[in-house]
Motif scaffolding. Structure first.
Motif, short mmCIF file in Angstrom:
data_model
loop_
_atom_site.label_atom_id
_atom_site.label_comp_id
_atom_site.label_asym_id
_atom_site.label_seq_id
_atom_site.Cartn_x
_atom_site.Cartn_y
_atom_site.Cartn_z
N PRO A 136 1.01 -1.34 0.01
CA PRO A 136 -0.07 -0.10 0.00
C PRO A 136 0.85 1.30 0.01
O PRO A 136 1.98 1.17 0.37
CB PRO A 136 -0.69 -0.14 1.41
CG PRO A 136 -0.11 -1.03 2.07
CD PRO A 136 0.71 -1.99 1.49
N LYS A 137 0.24 2.31 -0.38
CA LYS A 137 1.18 3.69 -0.49
C LYS A 137 1.36 3.82 0.96
O LYS A 137 0.56 4.06 1.91
CB LYS A 137 0.17 4.72 -1.02
CG LYS A 137 0.67 6.20 -1.16
CD LYS A 137 -0.39 7.04 -1.83
CE LYS A 137 0.24 8.50 -1.96
NZ LYS A 137 -0.78 9.58 -2.12
N ARG A 138 2.70 4.45 0.90
CA ARG A 138 3.25 4.68 2.35
C ARG A 138 2.89 6.17 2.53
O ARG A 138 3.10 6.96 1.73
CB ARG A 138 4.90 4.43 2.16
CG ARG A 138 5.21 3.12 2.17
CD ARG A 138 6.77 3.25 1.90
NE ARG A 138 7.14 1.68 1.70
CZ ARG A 138 7.35 1.02 2.63
NH1 ARG A 138 7.66 1.48 3.65
NH2 ARG A 138 7.86 -0.37 2.22
N PRO A 139 2.69 6.48 3.91
CA PRO A 139 2.64 7.76 4.44
C PRO A 139 3.56 8.69 4.00
O PRO A 139 4.78 8.38 4.16
CB PRO A 139 1.97 7.77 5.67
CG PRO A 139 2.54 6.67 6.23
CD PRO A 139 2.55 5.76 5.01
N THR A 140 3.35 9.88 3.65
CA THR A 140 4.48 10.86 3.41
C THR A 140 5.00 10.94 4.88
O THR A 140 4.46 11.28 5.60
CB THR A 140 4.01 12.22 2.90
OG1 THR A 140 3.12 11.89 1.68
CG2 THR A 140 5.09 13.18 2.61
N GLN A 141 6.55 11.15 4.63
CA GLN A 141 7.03 10.97 6.05
C GLN A 141 7.51 12.23 6.22
O GLN A 141 8.68 12.97 5.86
CB GLN A 141 8.38 10.15 5.91
CG GLN A 141 8.01 8.70 5.75
CD GLN A 141 9.20 7.75 5.77
OE1 GLN A 141 10.36 8.21 5.42
NE2 GLN A 141 9.01 6.52 5.68
N VAL A 142 6.77 13.13 7.07
CA VAL A 142 7.10 14.69 7.33
C VAL A 142 7.35 14.63 8.83
O VAL A 142 6.52 13.95 9.55
CB VAL A 142 5.40 15.38 7.06
CG1 VAL A 142 5.98 16.87 7.62
CG2 VAL A 142 5.34 15.36 5.62
#
Length: 154
Positions: A136-142
């Motif tokens: 699945p799409k990984r969350p943007t790592q902010v």
């Protein structure tokens, strides 16, 4: 699974629960004509290390583990991009999944890469760079620390 042990005359029962909830993820992509395609994944196991994935016009496809027709098993089955109504699926060495649904305005491209190309693309997908995404799409790592280790590059 139950394990029994006898310690100093006492019987100890240890049990692993199989009642863990599955993890369902759905990423919606919308064409310029508002047609929707869903990239759905279902993970289960103690560490969610079992995964089924499907691309479908049905948002609920794979919501239950019994809904496995037209799915692909395995972690990271492909990388994808969605640009100008084209969903491009990138595979490592061979095409291991074909979309069962048909779309009116969304074109699907299957692209096979060699190991080196795929590895380079995976790094971009892990970071959601240049429109590449893992499944699945990984969350943007902010906001992660600068010294946070990068994912393995195999």
């Amino acid at each position: 699974m139950r394990m029994f042990s006898v310690i100093a005359g006492l019987m100890v029962v240890m049990s692993c629960s199989s009642n863990l909830d599955d993890t369902f993820n759905s990423e919606v992509l919308v064409s310029s004509k508002l047609e929707k395609v869903y990239i759905n994944t279902l993970n289960w196991g103690l560490t969610d290390d079992n995964q089924l994935s499907a691309i479908s016009s049905n948002v609920d496809k794979l919501r239950k583990r019994s809904d496995t027709l037209g799915t692909v098993k395995g972690l990271e089955p492909f990388i994808y991009t969605f640009k100008t109504d084209t969903l491009s699926l990138y595979f490592d060495g061979e095409i291991t999944y074909q979309v069962q649904d048909h779309f009116k305005t969304i074109h699907i491209k299957y692209i096979v890469l060699n190991k080196k190309e795929y590895r380079e693309l995976r790094t971009k997908a892990y970071n959601n760079e240049e429109g590449y995404h893992s499944v699945p799409k990984r969350p943007t790592q902010v906001g992660l620390p600068a010294d946070m280790p990068k994912p393995p590059s195999n």
